[in-house]
Structure formats: C-alpha cells, structure tokens
Scaffold this motif. Structure first.
Motif, short mmCIF file in Angstrom:
data_model
loop_
_atom_site.label_atom_id
_atom_site.label_comp_id
_atom_site.label_asym_id
_atom_site.label_seq_id
_atom_site.Cartn_x
_atom_site.Cartn_y
_atom_site.Cartn_z
N ASN A 1 58.58 -30.82 -34.92
CA ASN A 1 58.80 -30.74 -33.18
C ASN A 1 57.72 -29.56 -32.64
N PRO A 2 56.85 -29.71 -31.94
CA PRO A 2 55.97 -28.77 -31.40
C PRO A 2 56.74 -27.78 -30.76
N ALA A 3 55.95 -26.71 -30.85
CA ALA A 3 56.58 -25.44 -30.06
C ALA A 3 56.40 -25.53 -28.59
N SER A 4 57.46 -25.04 -28.00
CA SER A 4 57.42 -25.30 -26.43
C SER A 4 58.62 -24.24 -25.88
N ARG A 5 58.66 -24.20 -24.70
CA ARG A 5 59.90 -23.42 -24.18
C ARG A 5 61.14 -23.51 -24.88
N ASP A 6 61.47 -24.91 -24.84
CA ASP A 6 62.77 -25.25 -25.60
C ASP A 6 62.95 -24.92 -26.82
N ASN A 7 61.62 -24.77 -27.72
CA ASN A 7 61.42 -24.79 -29.15
C ASN A 7 60.45 -23.63 -29.39
N PRO A 8 60.69 -22.33 -29.02
CA PRO A 8 59.54 -21.48 -29.09
C PRO A 8 59.06 -20.98 -30.85
N TYR A 9 60.13 -21.51 -31.58
CA TYR A 9 59.73 -21.22 -33.12
C TYR A 9 59.05 -22.31 -33.54
N GLY A 10 58.79 -23.36 -32.95
CA GLY A 10 58.45 -24.59 -33.51
C GLY A 10 58.96 -25.24 -34.54
N LEU A 11 60.52 -25.11 -34.62
CA LEU A 11 61.36 -25.57 -35.59
C LEU A 11 61.44 -27.08 -35.52
N PRO A 12 61.86 -27.84 -36.61
CA PRO A 12 61.75 -29.20 -36.66
C PRO A 12 62.86 -30.01 -35.69
N VAL A 13 62.87 -30.94 -35.42
CA VAL A 13 63.94 -31.73 -34.57
C VAL A 13 65.30 -31.54 -35.05
N GLY A 14 66.18 -31.11 -34.33
CA GLY A 14 67.39 -30.74 -34.69
C GLY A 14 67.81 -29.51 -35.06
N PHE A 15 66.72 -28.62 -35.31
CA PHE A 15 67.20 -27.10 -35.68
C PHE A 15 67.05 -26.36 -34.54
N ALA A 16 68.25 -25.65 -34.23
CA ALA A 16 68.46 -24.87 -32.98
C ALA A 16 68.82 -23.42 -33.09
N VAL A 17 68.32 -22.58 -32.36
CA VAL A 17 68.67 -21.36 -32.57
C VAL A 17 69.96 -21.07 -31.57
N ASP A 18 70.99 -20.42 -32.27
CA ASP A 18 72.30 -19.96 -31.71
C ASP A 18 72.58 -18.49 -31.63
N HIS A 19 72.60 -18.06 -30.35
CA HIS A 19 72.79 -16.61 -30.29
C HIS A 19 74.04 -16.22 -29.23
N GLN A 20 74.81 -15.59 -29.84
CA GLN A 20 76.31 -15.26 -29.24
C GLN A 20 76.39 -13.52 -29.45
N PRO A 21 75.89 -12.94 -28.52
CA PRO A 21 75.73 -11.61 -28.74
C PRO A 21 77.07 -10.62 -28.47
N SER A 22 77.92 -11.13 -27.87
CA SER A 22 79.33 -10.58 -27.60
C SER A 22 80.17 -10.08 -28.79
N ARG A 23 80.76 -9.22 -28.59
CA ARG A 23 81.87 -8.84 -29.88
C ARG A 23 82.74 -9.78 -30.44
N SER A 24 83.09 -10.79 -29.49
CA SER A 24 83.87 -11.89 -30.12
C SER A 24 83.26 -12.86 -31.09
N ALA A 25 81.68 -12.61 -31.12
CA ALA A 25 80.78 -13.39 -31.99
C ALA A 25 81.04 -12.87 -33.72
N ASP A 26 81.70 -11.62 -33.63
CA ASP A 26 82.01 -11.13 -35.31
C ASP A 26 83.26 -12.07 -35.81
N LEU A 27 82.69 -13.09 -36.43
CA LEU A 27 83.51 -14.02 -37.03
C LEU A 27 83.51 -14.18 -38.53
#
Length: 665
Positions: free
Chosen positions: A110-136
C-alpha cells in the motif's frame, strides 16, 4: 445486603437507560465513524489502484473510501510503532515491517499517503491512544505500562489485512476488496516473535534497535526498561503460541495434555475462532486452563460483501446480525459491532477482562467509533463481477445450461443475490454438520472447547442478560461476555437490551439420527478426534452447522469450502476420495471417477479462469496444502470431504456448465 445493592443498582441502571434512550442514540450517531467523502483528493488518499500497478474492480467504493478501509484502526495492537519501524527480520537482513518482508508473507503493498504515512501494507493500521486510560493489561505488562509505552502509537491489523485479495493472470493483477487473502498470518505472528527474540539475543542488533526506539538515548534506565518491555511481549507471545499449538509438557497438574498441533495453517488460512477463544481464556484471570483443545481447525478467510444482509455470520453462524436500527437515515448494526469486537480481541486488542464486570464495561483498546464506520462502509461494497476483458468472455449458452443444473442441485441451499444488490436479505441457510459433510472441526472445536471462567464466573453471558457463566464453562460464552463488555466499556450508556442473543448459545441438544454402526472420520488415526467428531455429528446444536449463502462473487474467493481444502470451483464439483462417516464394515466404496485433489500449492496469486480458482503448479506458490499426512492418514481439520450432492453423477459437460454459470454471479 449484597442482593439489595445489586437490585437497587440494576433498578437504577434500567431507570437511567429508559430515561436516556434518546441521548444514547445521539451518542451513537456522534460516535459512528464514517469513511471520508468521495471528494477527498486522491493525492492524500491513494492506493495501488490509483498508481496503476493493479486494476481495482468496480465494487462501488471510491479510492478515498478504499484507502480509509485499508488504514483505519480497530484497536488492534501488535507492537509499538517505534519497535515495528526499527525491527529487522530474524536474520537481520531486512526491515521486518518493510514492504519486501510483509509482501513476501502475502500481504498487499500500500503506497505511502496521508492515510498511510509509513507505507505499511493493506490492513496494517496505526493505533494511538495517549490518555491514561490506555494503560491496559498492566498486570501482564508492568514495565510497558510504567514506561508509558501503552500510550505511544502501536501497529496492528484491521479487517482489510485478511479480506483483500489480488488475482494475477496474463500479466494483469486484479484487486478484489472483501475477498480472502493468501497472506500467512502464522508467519507474521511467529516471525515477529522470532525477530524480537533474535534482536534481544544479539548485543549489536539490540544496541542499534535501542538507539532507533529511544531516539538515541544511552541512559541505562531507558535501556533496561526496553529490555524488560521486550521480555514482557515475548512472554505473552509464547503463552499464546503454546496455548494455540499445544505441547506435551504444559497444562495444570492433573490436566490431560494434548499433543502438539499437527495442522499447519499455511497461507490464506487461520483458525481464527480457536485463536480468539485462546485469547479470551488467557485474559479472563482464570489461571491454568484445561488443555482439551488446540487451534487445529484452520479456515479460509470468508468473503465479506453482503454481510450486513445476512442473519448469521462466520462459517458456523457463531454471530448474529439481529439488530440494525435505522436512525436519521443511518444504520447501527449492534450484532456486527459485537462480532467485530470479538475479532479484534483475538487479533491483538488489549482488554482488561480479568477485573470488573461486562455489564459496566471492560477497559480495552477496542475502537467502537471506527468499527461502526468500517461496518457502514462495508455495507456499500458490491460483489465483484467477472472481468471478461481480462479472463475472457463468459459462454452465455453454456452458462444457461449451468443455471438450470444449479437450480436443480444447488439453489435449495444457495439463494440468489444479484451483484450490486445491497438491500435484499441474503436468505442464507445453516446446514447441520451431517448434511454438509465437510470437515467438522471448526464448528466442533468451538462447540466443545471449555475454559476456566476466572473473573467471568457468575457473570451473565451477555453482561446484562443471559445465563450465568460457570467456573468452568464453554469458552464461546466467555468470548461473548468479553466482546459485549468491551463495547460497553466504550459506550457505557448504550442500551443494554441491544445485546440480547448476539450469538447462538442455547444449551438445548437433540441427538441426530445417525446409525451406531458407523465409523466417524475413516482414515483418521487419532481416537480423541474420532470421538469428538462422533459427538459433533450426532448432536444437533446451532453451532454445529456451516453456512450456505448466496454465491455472488464466488468466482473470486478460492480456495473453497470453509477450510480452504478445494482449489477451484471445478474441483468442488468432483466427489472427495473419502467421506467423514462410513459403515464399519467398509461398505462405502471410493468414487470410481475423478476425485478432488488432495494436495495443491497455495500462496501464489495466479488465477485459473477455466477451472475458476488457484492456478495449478504456480512457481511462486511456496506451500502445499495436504489432506493426508506422511503415513496416508487424513489430517483432522484438512478433510476435503462434503458439499457433495451427487457430484459423482455429473458429466464433464455438466460440471463445465455449472462453473460457467457461477462466473455470472
């Protein structure tokens, strides 16, 4: 007093729900993620389709919608992003999460784009949950939580990783959205573990890795913390692998150990339900688990267009699409939401199911808003049409003959749904195991698997409704409890009544009318598997069935049967060499004519437009599917029997006519 408190609490909860139903729907409406508008510039949302390297079939999605589908997080968290970007393959020669390695495992570039800045393959997604509640899961990952790595970006998978395909023919590559991948999920998971281990074991590699991850820090505390975090992840990966694959020396004292998993999944297959049930058993605080099953029933990834029109989902109908309220012109599918939550729990989501109550919500990384948006976008996906310009024209006269044969032999189970029809109920049929005749173990394992309930003991299966879960109970009940709890944890004011019967968990059983003088799984040597098959083939239960659905777009979904054991539609119209049930006296003769192949290569995207399926002998295939082991015995989980309604009676001309008709769907 406890009963009084519980009654008061429940009464207050019901009163609050009744008083705020309108607010609940407004919350849902606001939270419901939506794909980007079609007017979004393609230079900001692009895939391989817009680059011209592949041809994407017209399935009613815009390029921007496709890009959003490929990159949106569901809350899956395999590794911290910084680790993934720095990690090398086990041999140290290549970037593990780089395009070359992951496409080598069958994932699509999957080519790099705004949706895919790291050029990861199709279906590889970045998840970022910076709040304290993300300490799981801090009891399992204490150093990772202490270092606040849980709040950093992570890499995981979304549905597109497993449900996007490419077909190659005559120098042309065709992208089919919603079709099964040929990617090697086991290679991804085991390779990630091996890459982390080899990095930790090699001082020079670890030094370079640590410099990349920490941004150049040489602080001993930072380095020691990173070592601890990697060890925590490796311990978790090893626990999951051991539980999924089995070993002779594990399990609680006195437990019956199971043998190591004899079934390799290979490209394009995964025992997803087994992996999900394993994960739930490890996260509910139940401690040592009964080791009665391993994840040894790999299945082909199902095609997923028209899922919103089906009442039963998954191969064995384990999830129901029972409630799809339409609010201000928009639909919110609660059954699909719980189903998708179940899947993301199994594929790297983090969840606190070992504390609290499902009725009040479990803390998790699950992304309800995004999953609602993904489901809505999926409801706009049309099935693919046969590309005559690439694969050649359909013989309409022959297809007409095939249509008549299909109506006589197949239409009783497989109803008709026209390509592009996104509204008509699919009318799928659940076929009991004895009638389907296919490999029993996907359904059988899910039905039989038990686990210690841990924190879920005494809770209602659906969190707010359903029978209480016993201290040791069916693992699929705990899966529903975890999924409903994760959804409520993100929508804590969601109307609890929406979670009625999101899975067929009834305990009523009716013995089937199969004779006693039968051998179950002839050709299989394992007595435990033969006994399990007998139980599942002589018991009627909603989970002990496989789904027959409309076949629009079926031409693009090889290999066939739920376990991916048949390479083409033509081969599917041949009988199998051996059935799942036979008379004890050996009176069931093998078919006299041609039979389904018992070995074939998989992994290549080469397509055969004549037989409609995997091209035979693809040079780049790399992995061989086998019905039988080295001694000639049938491998439980890999049987290619079943789906036979008089196949031996078809003439060659009739088989070709039916295949030609299936191209038109």
């Amino acid at each position: 007093m406890a009963h009084f408190f519980t009654s008061r609490f429940r009464a207050r909860l019901r009163a609050n729900i009744r008083a705020n139903v309108r607010a609940v729907w407004l919350v849902l409406l606001c939270l419901a993620g939506s794909p980007p508008a079609s007017a979004q510039p393609l230079d900001q949302a692009r895939t391989a389709c817009s680059s011209g390297s592949v041809i994407c079939l017209d399935q009613s999605w815009t390029e921007a919608q496709r890009s959003w589908w490929y990159t949106t997080t569901q809350g899956s968290r395999l590794l911290p992003l910084a680790w993934a970007l720095a990690l090398k393959t086990p041999d140290g020669q290549d970037a593990f999460f780089g395009t070359r390695n992951l496409t080598g495992l069958g994932y699509l570039a999957n080519p790099a784009s705004r949706d895919n800045p790291y050029g990861l393959p199709v279906g590889f997604a970045v998840d970022h949950q910076p709040s304290r509640s993300a300490d799981l899961m801090c009891d399992r990952f204490p150093e990772t939580c202490r270092a606040r790595t849980m709040r950093a970006p992570w890499v995981g998978l979304n549905c597109a990783a497993c449900h996007t395909a490419e077909l190659a023919f005559g120098g042309t590559r065709l992208r089919v959205d919603g079709a099964p991948t040929v990617a090697d999920f086991a290679g991804l998971v085991d390779g990630t573990e091996a890459a982390l281990r080899s990095t930790l074991d090699d001082p020079d590699r670890f030094r370079r890795f640590a410099l990349d991850v920490t941004g150049g820090s040489s602080d001993p505390g930072d380095i020691a913390s990173l070592v601890g975090q990697i060890e925590e992840q490796l311990a978790w990966m090893a626990a999951l692998r051991k539980a999924n694959d089995g070993s002779a020396d594990g399990g609680a004292e006195g437990a019956n150990p199971v043998q190591a998993n004899p079934v390799q999944a290979g490209p394009g297959r995964l025992d997803a339900q087994g992996h999900i049930l394993t994960k739930v058993a490890l996260i509910n605080g139940g401690g040592d688990q009964p080791r009665d099953h391993v994840s040894d029933a790999p299945a082909s990834y199902p095609f997923i267009w028209n899922t919103h029109q089906q009442g039963k989902l998954q191969w064995n109908g384990i999830a129901d699409n029972i409630l799809t309220p339409r609010l201000l012109g928009r639909e919110t599918d609660i059954g699909a939401l719980v189903r998708n939550t179940s899947e993301v729990i199994g594929v790297f989501a983090q969840i606190e199911a070992d504390r609290g109550w499902a009725a009040l919500g479990y803390d998790s990384s699950v992304r309800v808003r995004e999953m609602i948006g993904l489901e809505r976008l999926l409801s706009r996906l049309s099935s693919p049409r046969w590309p005559e310009a690439v694969f050649g024209p359909i013989d309409r006269s022959l297809a007409s003959d095939g249509q008549a044969l299909f109506a006589a032999r197949c239409a009783g189970c497989h109803g008709f749904l026209a390509p592009g029809d996104l509204t008509t109920p699919a009318g799928e049929k659940m076929v009991p195991l004895p009638e389907a005749g296919t490999d029993v173990f996907l359904a059988c394992n899910t039905f039989l698997r038990q686990a210690n309930a841990g924190n879920m003991t005494g809770q209602k299966t659906f969190g707010v409704k359903g029978d209480p879960i016993a201290a040791q109970d069916a693992a699929h009940k705990m899966l529903v409890n975890a999924a409903v709890g994760a959804v409520l944890g993100r929508l804590d004011d969601l109307l609890p009544a929406l979670f009625d019967d999101v899975a067929p968990l009834g305990d009523g059983q009716l013995r089937a009318a199969l004779g006693p003088d039968l051998e179950y799984l002839p050709g299989v040597a394992d007595p435990k598997k033969k006994a399990e098959a007998r139980t599942c083939l002589t018991t009627r239960h909603p989970l002990l069935a496989y789904k027959a659905r409309p076949l629009n777009g079926i031409w693009a979904t090889a290999p066939y049967l739920h376990n991916g054991s048949v390479p083409s539609l033509y081969d599917l119209l041949l009988p199998a060499r051996i059935a799942n049930v036979a008379p004890l006296d050996g009176g069931l003769a093998a078919p006299a004519g041609p039979v389904r192949p018992e070995t074939f290569t998989i992994g290549s995207r080469a397509f055969d437009p004549s037989d409609v399926g995997l091209a035979k002998g693809g040079a780049a295939a790399g992995w061989t599917f086998r019905v039988r082991d080295a001694s000639g015995g049938v491998i439980p989980g890999n049987s290619n029997a079943g789906h036979d309604y008089g196949n031996a009676e078809f003439t060659e001309a009739e088989r070709r006519a039916i295949v030609e008709y299936l191209k038109t769907l």
